[in-house]
Design a protein around this motif. Sequence first.
Motif, PDB file in Angstrom:
ATOM      1  N   GLY A  45       0.787  -1.226   0.000  1.00 35.72           N
ATOM      2  CA  GLY A  45       0.000   0.000   0.000  1.00 35.72           C
ATOM      3  C   GLY A  45       0.820   1.278   0.000  1.00 35.72           C
ATOM      4  N   VAL A  46       2.109   1.192  -0.291  1.00 36.20           N
ATOM      5  CA  VAL A  46       2.927   2.395  -0.390  1.00 36.20           C
ATOM      6  C   VAL A  46       2.511   3.149  -1.647  1.00 36.20           C
ATOM      7  N   ALA A  47       2.573   4.466  -1.594  1.00 31.81           N
ATOM      8  CA  ALA A  47       2.136   5.303  -2.718  1.00 31.81           C
ATOM      9  C   ALA A  47       2.925   4.960  -3.987  1.00 31.81           C
ATOM     10  N   MET A  48       2.246   5.028  -5.124  1.00 27.21           N
ATOM     11  CA  MET A  48       2.846   4.664  -6.408  1.00 27.21           C
ATOM     12  C   MET A  48       4.048   5.551  -6.732  1.00 27.21           C
ATOM     13  N   ASN A  49       3.955   6.840  -6.456  1.00 25.37           N
ATOM     14  CA  ASN A  49       5.064   7.742  -6.753  1.00 25.37           C
ATOM     15  C   ASN A  49       6.309   7.370  -5.946  1.00 25.37           C
ATOM     16  N   SER A  50       6.129   7.016  -4.700  1.00 25.50           N
ATOM     17  CA  SER A  50       7.262   6.614  -3.853  1.00 25.50           C
ATOM     18  C   SER A  50       7.881   5.320  -4.373  1.00 25.50           C
ATOM     19  N   CYS A  51       7.036   4.384  -4.756  1.00 31.15           N
ATOM     20  CA  CYS A  51       7.531   3.112  -5.291  1.00 31.15           C
ATOM     21  C   CYS A  51       8.341   3.333  -6.563  1.00 31.15           C
ATOM     22  N   LEU A  52       7.818   4.152  -7.457  1.00 27.36           N
ATOM     23  CA  LEU A  52       8.509   4.405  -8.719  1.00 27.36           C
ATOM     24  C   LEU A  52       9.821   5.153  -8.496  1.00 27.36           C
ATOM     25  N   LEU A  53       9.813   6.107  -7.574  1.00 29.97           N
ATOM     26  CA  LEU A  53      11.032   6.850  -7.274  1.00 29.97           C
ATOM     27  C   LEU A  53      12.105   5.916  -6.718  1.00 29.97           C
ATOM     28  N   LEU A  54      11.717   5.041  -5.806  1.00 33.00           N
ATOM     29  CA  LEU A  54      12.658   4.067  -5.253  1.00 33.00           C
ATOM     30  C   LEU A  54      13.131   3.093  -6.328  1.00 33.00           C
ATOM     31  N   LEU A  55      12.236   2.667  -7.194  1.00 35.65           N
ATOM     32  CA  LEU A  55      12.587   1.743  -8.271  1.00 35.65           C
ATOM     33  C   LEU A  55      13.606   2.374  -9.225  1.00 35.65           C
ATOM     34  N   VAL A  56      13.402   3.620  -9.589  1.00 34.25           N
ATOM     35  CA  VAL A  56      14.341   4.307 -10.479  1.00 34.25           C
ATOM     36  C   VAL A  56      15.697   4.457  -9.803  1.00 34.25           C
ATOM     37  N   PHE A  57      15.696   4.855  -8.534  1.00 36.06           N
ATOM     38  CA  PHE A  57      16.953   5.013  -7.801  1.00 36.06           C
ATOM     39  C   PHE A  57      17.711   3.691  -7.707  1.00 36.06           C
ATOM     40  N   LEU A  58      17.028   2.614  -7.327  1.00 36.84           N
ATOM     41  CA  LEU A  58      17.688   1.310  -7.205  1.00 36.84           C
ATOM     42  C   LEU A  58      18.174   0.792  -8.552  1.00 36.84           C
ATOM     43  N   SER A  59      17.404   1.035  -9.607  1.00 37.19           N
ATOM     44  CA  SER A  59      17.816   0.580 -10.937  1.00 37.19           C
ATOM     45  C   SER A  59      19.077   1.302 -11.401  1.00 37.19           C
ATOM     46  N   ILE A  60      19.140   2.612 -11.156  1.00 33.67           N
ATOM     47  CA  ILE A  60      20.341   3.363 -11.512  1.00 33.67           C
ATOM     48  C   ILE A  60      21.522   2.888 -10.684  1.00 33.67           C
ATOM     49  N   LEU A  61      21.289   2.621  -9.413  1.00 36.22           N
ATOM     50  CA  LEU A  61      22.356   2.127  -8.536  1.00 36.22           C
ATOM     51  C   LEU A  61      22.894   0.781  -9.020  1.00 36.22           C
ATOM     52  N   VAL A  62      22.001  -0.132  -9.382  1.00 35.07           N
ATOM     53  CA  VAL A  62      22.424  -1.439  -9.902  1.00 35.07           C
ATOM     54  C   VAL A  62      23.226  -1.266 -11.185  1.00 35.07           C
TER      55      VAL A  62
END
Length: 109
Positions: A45-62
């Motif tokens: 139930g975490v907000a979609m914007n927060s999920c996407l922001l975290l996903l983009v950050f982790l993807s760039i980090l990887v």
Amino acid sequence: MESYKINKGINKPIEFKGLKGQYIGYMIAGLLFNLLVFGMLYGMGVAMNSCLLLLVFLSILVAVVVSRLNARYGEFGLMKKWAEKQVPRGIRVSNRNLFKQLARREEWN
């Protein structure tokens, strides 16, 4: 007379966008992990914007970490580094019996 195409790519490493060998697998594993984290967070139930922001950050980090490993160690360097850690630095012997047995075997030969 027939002409045949010569395959000149034999024994060359697999390469995709500059990533060689096992680093392609590391990139895929990292991105699948990111997808799993996204699914878990969205399911909780975490907000979609927060999920996407975290996903983009982790993807760039990887992507940055894997590409740096690829540039630093090359195709097999990282595996060699991990294998080097498995080799003991020395062997400790508490008594001389081992050397006595080896000396006796050399006398027999």
